[in-house]
Design a protein around this motif. Structure first.
Motif, short mmCIF file in Angstrom:
data_model
loop_
_atom_site.label_atom_id
_atom_site.label_comp_id
_atom_site.label_asym_id
_atom_site.label_seq_id
_atom_site.Cartn_x
_atom_site.Cartn_y
_atom_site.Cartn_z
N ARG A 82 1.35 -1.15 -0.21
CA ARG A 82 -0.30 0.03 0.14
C ARG A 82 0.70 1.04 0.12
N SER A 83 0.78 2.05 -0.27
CA SER A 83 0.50 3.74 -0.44
C SER A 83 2.18 3.91 -1.38
N MET A 84 2.38 2.99 -2.48
CA MET A 84 2.99 3.06 -3.41
C MET A 84 3.73 4.01 -3.69
N LYS A 85 2.90 5.02 -3.88
CA LYS A 85 3.28 6.18 -4.69
C LYS A 85 4.28 7.04 -3.05
N SER A 86 4.51 6.56 -2.47
CA SER A 86 5.03 7.23 -1.78
C SER A 86 6.10 7.22 -1.59
N VAL A 87 6.38 5.95 -2.01
CA VAL A 87 7.89 5.84 -2.54
C VAL A 87 8.59 6.32 -3.32
N VAL A 110 5.83 -2.65 -8.76
CA VAL A 110 5.04 -2.55 -8.58
C VAL A 110 3.85 -1.40 -9.19
N VAL A 111 4.12 -0.33 -9.05
CA VAL A 111 3.80 1.12 -9.39
C VAL A 111 2.79 0.76 -11.24
N GLY A 112 3.63 0.08 -12.16
CA GLY A 112 3.48 -0.21 -12.97
C GLY A 112 2.45 -1.30 -13.04
N GLY A 113 2.67 -2.07 -11.82
CA GLY A 113 1.73 -2.53 -12.87
C GLY A 113 0.00 -2.30 -11.91
N TYR A 114 0.63 -1.74 -11.14
CA TYR A 114 -0.95 -1.25 -10.84
C TYR A 114 -1.88 -0.32 -12.24
N LEU A 115 -0.57 0.36 -12.71
CA LEU A 115 -1.31 1.21 -13.46
C LEU A 115 -1.36 0.66 -14.72
N GLN A 116 -0.59 -0.32 -15.33
CA GLN A 116 -1.12 -1.39 -16.07
C GLN A 116 -2.70 -2.51 -15.92
N HIS A 117 -2.77 -2.59 -14.54
CA HIS A 117 -3.98 -2.72 -14.60
C HIS A 117 -5.18 -1.77 -14.71
N LEU A 118 -5.33 -0.73 -14.20
CA LEU A 118 -5.78 0.86 -13.80
C LEU A 118 -6.25 0.68 -15.96
N LEU A 135 -1.54 11.90 -16.00
CA LEU A 135 -1.67 11.89 -14.79
C LEU A 135 -1.32 12.41 -13.20
N GLY A 136 -2.01 12.89 -13.05
CA GLY A 136 -1.98 14.04 -11.35
C GLY A 136 -0.84 13.59 -10.43
N ARG A 137 -0.29 14.72 -10.51
CA ARG A 137 0.91 15.09 -9.10
C ARG A 137 0.88 15.83 -8.29
N PRO A 138 1.07 15.08 -7.13
CA PRO A 138 0.97 16.54 -5.56
C PRO A 138 1.86 18.04 -6.51
N ALA A 155 9.89 8.98 -12.03
CA ALA A 155 9.73 7.41 -12.22
C ALA A 155 8.70 7.11 -11.88
N LEU A 156 7.73 8.09 -12.11
CA LEU A 156 5.98 7.94 -12.31
C LEU A 156 5.87 7.96 -13.63
N GLU A 157 6.37 8.60 -13.94
CA GLU A 157 6.54 8.60 -16.06
C GLU A 157 6.63 7.22 -16.44
#
Length: 440
Positions: A82-87, A110-118, A135-138, A155-157
């Protein structure tokens, strides 16, 4: 759900610390949120790597969202993330972590896999591949460190591109919330957007109105933005530390010493245990062995025994969920009992409003200070704000909302969809960016 799509179809993704959503063009021409789980437009940002029932040569089964949380709480063997965005922006992003049965996965994967699912859910909804994404970003992934902040966005990109997106754009999450609010306005307003989610608290002071909404470039309308990496998961941590983890030795004392007062038990383990994305680091063999050897540091052996039960039975996330529920209950009703039978039969804690206020005071003040800093950066007085627009899951926490509202005393509070307004606003931006420019 039906939608019109082309080989260059686009989407908008709100990848949140606690919950995520994805919007796509609908057949009616507007953007619509995809039902991502159980008919809901949002899904917990959670992945469970289930190794139970898998052969040694088989990779873990990946479960997402509510299904991931259910598998964890039901006690299936595996690893909850959980909270993968925090890494993002941290040294953990490129590191591997064990998920069970000898399998390991890189945090960024893990982040990529979650985005792939979405993405797969959205492509099934529109019936076509999605090539472009907003994509949104803080406002800040990482406070006071521009290099690491840029590293987090990169990294998110990279994670998004690994799913097959050929073009990735970003928009600030509080700006997206302003775009969602603006769709319904009949006159111009000066709006302080407070986007308080699970990982960050972001503020933007934005001019919005019917004559401005058609502009693609809104930079002139953004008077200031500011944010801090403090939000809902930090509240969970403070409640966990204040009400639950003292039973496991947090701030406990060691044995009596002839040459002075007892020393306090080392606290690092408790900060990791109270941080959603660090809990799993305690379950590795070296950390478990290290904690076992710490028994002589405890004056009360029951505290060490409870700590070992939590670690050896992987109860860290369950305790944080209890802390989260207690936080919400106190905000709504003044006090609550926390059932800790998972740790020890008959064990319970109590959290009241005063204790919660003391535990959260410093975090709440940092968030309100960020709101004030936003106004100062824009050169706008506190009474010059027309509307306080509240979005993000943590804006359901009344003590926080009251403090922010007091900082802009003449502003009219407006509550958006706490979980979906950012995704909807990102969809508005994506449509203007891609469809209106003929790139969709």
């Amino acid at each position: 759900m039906t939608a019109a799509a082309s080989p260059g179809a686009f989407c908008a993704i709100d990848f949140g610390t606690s919950n995520s959503a994805i919007a796509v063009p609908s057949a009616a021409g507007a953007m619509a949120l995809v039902p991502v789980e159980d008919g809901q437009p949002t899904m917990p940002t959670a992945v469970f790597y289930q190794v139970e029932g898998r052969a040694a040569h088989e990779p873990p089964l990946r479960l997402y969202g509510r299904a991931a949380l259910a598998a964890y709480t039901e006690g299936h063997e595996g690893r909850l993330m959980r909270s993968m965005k925090s890494v993002l922006g941290s040294t953990l992003a490129d590191q591997q972590t064990e998920v069970g049965a000898g399998h390991a996965v890189r945090y960024l994967d893990v982040v990529g896999g979650y985005l792939q699912h979405l993405k797969a859910l959205a492509e099934a909804a529109v019936g076509a591949p999605l090539a472009r994404a907003v994509l949104g970003r803080p406002v800040y992934f990482v406070d006071d460190d521009p290099a690491r902040d840029a590293q987090a966005q990169a990294a998110l990109e990279a994670a998004a591109r690994s799913t097959g997106f050929t073009e990735v754009s970003f928009q600030y999450e509080p700006i997206a919330a302003a775009l969602d609010y603006e769709q319904h306005l009949a006159r111009e307003e000066l709006v302080l957007v407070a986007d308080i989610g699970g990982g960050t608290s972001d503020f933007s002071l934005v001019r919005v109105g019917p004559e401005r909404r058609a502009r693609l470039d809104r930079r002139e309308d953004i008077l200031a933005n500011h944010g801090v990496h403090v939000a809902g998961t930090d509240f969970d941590r403070q409640v966990d530390l204040a009400a639950i983890l003292p039973f496991c030795g947090y701030r406990g004392l060691g044995p009596a010493r002839p040459d002075g007062p007892p020393r306090e038990v080392p606290s690092r383990v408790y900060f990791d245990l109270a941080t959603w994305h660090l809990v799993n680091t305690l379950y590795t063999r070296p950390r478990v062995h290290e904690l076992r050897r710490m028994k002589p540091f405890y004056g009360d052996p029951r505290q060490h025994a409870r700590l070992m039960d939590v670690v050896e039975h992987h109860l860290g996330h369950a305790l944080l969920a209890q802390a989260e529920a207690a936080k919400i209950a106190v905000a709504e009703g003044g006090s609550t009992d926390i059932d800790l039978h998972l740790v020890e039969r008959g064990l319970a804690a109590r959290l009241d409003e005063g204790e919660a206020a003391r535990a959260l005071d410093a975090d709440l003040e940092r968030i309100v200070t960020a709101a004030r800093e936003t106004l100062r950066a824009a050169g706008v007085a506190p009474d010059g704000v027309d509307v306080l627009y509240l979005t993000g899951g943590s804006t359901g926490f009344l003590p926080l909302v009251q403090r922010i509202a007091a900082a802009v005393p003449r502003a009219r509070p407006v509550t958006g969809d706490r979980h979906a307004s950012v995704a909807q606003g990102l969809g508005v931006h994506a449509q203007r960016l891609y469809a209106a420019s003929g790139r969709g």
